[in-house]
Enzyme design. Structure first.
Site, PDB file in Angstrom:
ATOM      1  CG  ASN A 130       6.779   3.265   4.667  1.00 46.06           C
ATOM      2  OD1 ASN A 130       6.409   3.420   3.513  1.00 46.06           O
ATOM      3  ND2 ASN A 130       6.032   3.584   5.697  1.00 46.06           N
ATOM      4  CG  HIS A 147       7.554   7.628   5.455  1.00 46.56           C
ATOM      5  ND1 HIS A 147       7.352   7.147   4.187  1.00 46.56           N
ATOM      6  CD2 HIS A 147       6.377   7.484   6.095  1.00 46.56           C
ATOM      7  CE1 HIS A 147       6.099   6.737   4.057  1.00 46.56           C
ATOM      8  NE2 HIS A 147       5.478   6.935   5.206  1.00 46.56           N
ATOM      9  CB  CYS A 167       2.616  10.457   1.788  1.00 47.76           C
ATOM     10  SG  CYS A 167       0.956  11.166   1.711  1.00 47.76           S
ATOM     11  CG  HIS A 173       3.696   4.711   9.252  1.00 48.22           C
ATOM     12  ND1 HIS A 173       3.017   3.706   8.582  1.00 48.22           N
ATOM     13  CD2 HIS A 173       4.031   5.616   8.304  1.00 48.22           C
ATOM     14  CE1 HIS A 173       2.954   3.995   7.291  1.00 48.22           C
ATOM     15  NE2 HIS A 173       3.570   5.157   7.095  1.00 48.22           N
ATOM     16  NE  ARG A 194      -1.068   2.487   2.965  1.00 42.38           N
ATOM     17  CZ  ARG A 194      -0.514   3.566   3.467  1.00 42.38           C
ATOM     18  NH1 ARG A 194      -0.421   4.672   2.744  1.00 42.38           N
ATOM     19  NH2 ARG A 194       0.014   3.576   4.690  1.00 42.38           N
ATOM     20  CG  ASP A 195       3.167   4.327   3.048  1.00 37.37           C
ATOM     21  OD1 ASP A 195       3.127   5.202   2.182  1.00 37.37           O
ATOM     22  OD2 ASP A 195       3.401   4.567   4.242  1.00 37.37           O
TER      23      ASP A 195
HETATM   24  P1  HMG Z   1     -12.736  14.432  -3.122  1.00 35.89           P
HETATM   25  O1  HMG Z   1     -12.360  14.757  -4.515  1.00 35.89           O
HETATM   26  O2  HMG Z   1     -12.690  15.535  -2.125  1.00 35.89           O
HETATM   27  O3  HMG Z   1     -14.160  13.803  -2.900  1.00 35.89           O
HETATM   28  O4  HMG Z   1     -11.832  13.222  -2.633  1.00 35.89           O
HETATM   29  P2  HMG Z   1     -15.333  13.366  -3.773  1.00 35.89           P
HETATM   30  O5  HMG Z   1     -16.283  12.747  -2.805  1.00 35.89           O
HETATM   31  O6  HMG Z   1     -15.794  14.519  -4.618  1.00 35.89           O
HETATM   32  O7  HMG Z   1     -14.755  12.223  -4.722  1.00 35.89           O
HETATM   33  C1  HMG Z   1     -13.976  12.453  -5.882  1.00 35.89           C
HETATM   34  C2  HMG Z   1     -14.115  11.296  -6.826  1.00 35.89           C
HETATM   35  O8  HMG Z   1     -13.624  10.108  -6.212  1.00 35.89           O
HETATM   36  C3  HMG Z   1     -15.576  10.996  -7.178  1.00 35.89           C
HETATM   37  O9  HMG Z   1     -15.567  10.426  -8.470  1.00 35.89           O
HETATM   38  C4  HMG Z   1     -15.963   9.958  -6.165  1.00 35.89           C
HETATM   39  O10 HMG Z   1     -17.020   9.134  -6.599  1.00 35.89           O
HETATM   40  C5  HMG Z   1     -14.688   9.154  -6.065  1.00 35.89           C
HETATM   41  P3  HMG Z   1     -16.132  11.240  -9.737  1.00 35.89           P
HETATM   42  O11 HMG Z   1     -17.532  11.600  -9.400  1.00 35.89           O
HETATM   43  O12 HMG Z   1     -15.219  12.467  -9.853  1.00 35.89           O
HETATM   44  O13 HMG Z   1     -15.956  10.273 -10.868  1.00 35.89           O
HETATM   45  N1  HMG Z   1     -14.531   8.502  -4.766  1.00 35.89           N
HETATM   46  C6  HMG Z   1     -14.091   7.249  -4.628  1.00 35.89           C
HETATM   47  N2  HMG Z   1     -13.743   6.311  -5.529  1.00 35.89           N
HETATM   48  C7  HMG Z   1     -13.339   5.115  -5.042  1.00 35.89           C
HETATM   49  N3  HMG Z   1     -13.264   4.839  -3.710  1.00 35.89           N
HETATM   50  C8  HMG Z   1     -13.602   5.757  -2.804  1.00 35.89           C
HETATM   51  C9  HMG Z   1     -14.038   7.012  -3.252  1.00 35.89           C
HETATM   52  N4  HMG Z   1     -14.436   8.135  -2.621  1.00 35.89           N
HETATM   53  C10 HMG Z   1     -14.718   9.029  -3.554  1.00 35.89           C
HETATM   54  N5  HMG Z   1     -13.521   5.456  -1.510  1.00 35.89           N
HETATM   55  C11 HMG Z   1     -11.087  11.438  -1.194  1.00 35.89           C
HETATM   56  C12 HMG Z   1     -11.865  12.744  -1.286  1.00 35.89           C
HETATM   57  C13 HMG Z   1     -10.915  11.140   0.277  1.00 35.89           C
HETATM   58  C14 HMG Z   1     -11.889  10.347  -1.879  1.00 35.89           C
HETATM   59  C15 HMG Z   1      -9.728  11.653  -1.899  1.00 35.89           C
HETATM   60  O14 HMG Z   1      -9.128  12.769  -1.357  1.00 35.89           O
HETATM   61  C16 HMG Z   1      -8.810  10.482  -1.752  1.00 35.89           C
HETATM   62  O15 HMG Z   1      -9.076   9.404  -2.260  1.00 35.89           O
HETATM   63  N6  HMG Z   1      -7.683  10.683  -1.074  1.00 35.89           N
HETATM   64  C17 HMG Z   1      -6.734   9.568  -0.803  1.00 35.89           C
HETATM   65  C18 HMG Z   1      -5.398  10.103  -0.515  1.00 35.89           C
HETATM   66  C19 HMG Z   1      -4.453   8.984  -0.166  1.00 35.89           C
HETATM   67  O16 HMG Z   1      -4.738   7.810  -0.364  1.00 35.89           O
HETATM   68  N7  HMG Z   1      -3.261   9.387   0.324  1.00 35.89           N
HETATM   69  C20 HMG Z   1      -2.224   8.449   0.678  1.00 35.89           C
HETATM   70  C21 HMG Z   1      -2.562   7.614   1.872  1.00 35.89           C
HETATM   71  S1  HMG Z   1      -2.246   8.411   3.433  1.00 35.89           S
HETATM   72  C22 HMG Z   1      -0.555   8.128   3.730  1.00 35.89           C
HETATM   73  O17 HMG Z   1       0.148   7.664   2.851  1.00 35.89           O
HETATM   74  C23 HMG Z   1      -0.010   8.394   5.097  1.00 35.89           C
HETATM   75  C24 HMG Z   1       0.193   7.113   5.916  1.00 35.89           C
HETATM   76  O18 HMG Z   1       1.085   6.218   5.248  1.00 35.89           O
HETATM   77  C25 HMG Z   1       0.774   7.446   7.288  1.00 35.89           C
HETATM   78  C26 HMG Z   1       1.990   8.372   7.232  1.00 35.89           C
HETATM   79  O19 HMG Z   1       2.973   8.055   6.547  1.00 35.89           O
HETATM   80  O20 HMG Z   1       1.912   9.409   7.883  1.00 35.89           O
HETATM   81  C27 HMG Z   1      -1.131   6.376   6.143  1.00 35.89           C
HETATM   82 MG    MG Z   2       3.260   6.360   5.279  1.00 39.28          MG
END
Ligand code: HMG
Ligand code: MG
Length: 317
Positions: free
Chosen positions: A251, A211, A242, A209, A17-18
């Site tokens: 990581n 990095h 990220c 966690h 995933r990450d």
């Molecule tokens: P948005 O654009 O604000 O919201 O995204 P929306 O509700 O308008 O959705 C946009 C589009 O995505 C729409 O499609 C939705 O239907 C679709 P369209 O109408 O444009 O065709 N949609 C989805 N599709 C599939 N699955 C879903 C979903 N939800 C909406 N669940 C949203 C808001 C939260 C969806 C977006 O911002 C997003 O997906 N963000 C993910 C970001 C991400 O994954 N970042 C990396 C992970 S976090 C990380 O790495 C940190 C961590 O490792 C810890 C650390 O290191 O600190 C965990």
């Molecule tokens: Mg991370």
């Protein structure tokens, strides 16, 4: 400092995933399936395999449903996925997962860049995820990002982290993983933040966690273990980053972590050689070297042994 080290550490593998969310080229689903299946045979008990997020935001993981439906289910191995909202949860349940994780940032700006919402709105969105997931029999983990520093805001007040962790625990998540999203923490800072958090939060409800942007992840990990933490996130080969945190690199590499823990007499239940094979597999399908130090040392050792064998053969001819 070292008297309190645990006898056993749970390694929470986040490479699929990450790691893969940050690869420039899309990895074919069949490679990811083979990767997760191989990881599940190493003795790891927790593997985060993908995210059910918007494919527009993270195209690298757009195959979440197919992957989660296809990978082998192995007894004793929890396979989890990130879910940002109810839609993500429903898709994870439909794909047969029993473990999910929600994620939020301690920094308002990073949170907005990552999920396009304020922290308050993200917490409200969790109401539609955490309890329904539990009612459906799933376990829910939470991540707090930018605990030790934010790429946009700089320093992050540990009191805000504590507040957020307490709010998250009230929702019923079983564990909170504290993210050093951009790899800026140092061991003294880790000790300080954990002292504050563990004054009121059970140590077994916290994971770390790190990095490894500045090469401090292993040192930070030892500081966390000395503070009583027993679950550490890492990524095979050191894959990762990220996409919404500029400067975030991979990581802490799982094999670097496991090699160090085993060397210190701390059990993980993981077969290090099998892990290294997973790392080689990942380097093959992403098409570039991985930052893991143990992997590099292992490859070097094998190359030296091969050259020695070849020399011995040519001398005997
Ligand atoms: P948005 O654009 O604000 O919201 O995204 P929306 O509700 O308008 O959705 C946009 C589009 O995505 C729409 O499609 C939705 O239907 C679709 P369209 O109408 O444009 O065709 N949609 C989805 N599709 C599939 N699955 C879903 C979903 N939800 C909406 N669940 C949203 C808001 C939260 C969806 C977006 O911002 C997003 O997906 N963000 C993910 C970001 C991400 O994954 N970042 C990396 C992970 S976090 C990380 O790495 C940190 C961590 O490792 C810890 C650390 O290191 O600190 C965990
Ligand atoms: Mg991370």
């Amino acid at each position: 400092m070292f008297e309190a080290l645990p006898k056993h550490v749970t390694v929470y593998e986040v490479g699929p995933r990450d790691g893969l969310q940050n690869e420039a080229n899309l990895v074919p689903t069949e490679d990811k399936v083979a990767f997760v299946n191989a990881l599940a045979k190493t003795g790891l008990s927790r593997i985060e395999i993908t995210s059910f997020v918007s494919p527009k935001w993270i195209p690298q993981l757009a195959d979440a449903r197919e992957l989660a439906e296809t990978v082998d289910r192995v007894e004793g191995v929890h396979m989890s996925a990130l879910v940002p909202n109810r839609r993500g949860l429903d898709n994870a349940i439909a794909a047969g997962l029993k473990d999910v994780a929600v994620f939020i940032s301690a920094s308002e700006t990073h949170n907005k860049r990552n999920v396009n919402k304020t922290i308050a709105d993200t917490l409200r969105a969790f109401e539609d995820v955490v309890r329904p997931a539990q009612d459906a029999g799933l376990s829910v983990r939470a991540y707090v990002s930018a605990v030790f520093g934010c790429p946009y805001e700089g320093d992050v007040d540990p009191a805000r982290v504590l507040d957020l962790c307490q709010t998250l625990l009230e929702t019923g998540v079983y564990e909170i993983s504290l993210g050093d999203t951009i790899g800026v923490a140092n061991p003294l800072q880790v000790e300080g933040v954990l002292a504050l958090l563990t004054a009121t939060i059970d140590k077994d409800k916290l994971a770390v966690h790190f990095h490894d942007t500045q090469g401090t992840a292993l040192a930070n990990c030892v500081a966390a273990l000395a503070a009583g933490i027993r679950t550490v996130d890492s990524s095979v080969g050191g894959l990762g980053g990220c996409p919404y945190a500029p400067g975030a690199s991979g990581n802490l590499a799982t094999e670097d972590l496991v090699a160090m823990l085993h060397g210190m007499g701390i059990e993980t239940g993981i077969d290090l050689d099998a892990l290294v094979e997973c790392s080689r597999m990942a380097a093959g399908f992403v098409g570039h070297d991985l930052p893991s130090k143990y992997l590099k040392a292992h490859i070097g050792k094998q190359a030296r042994a091969r050259r020695k064998r070849e020399r011995a053969q040519s001398n005997s001819q």
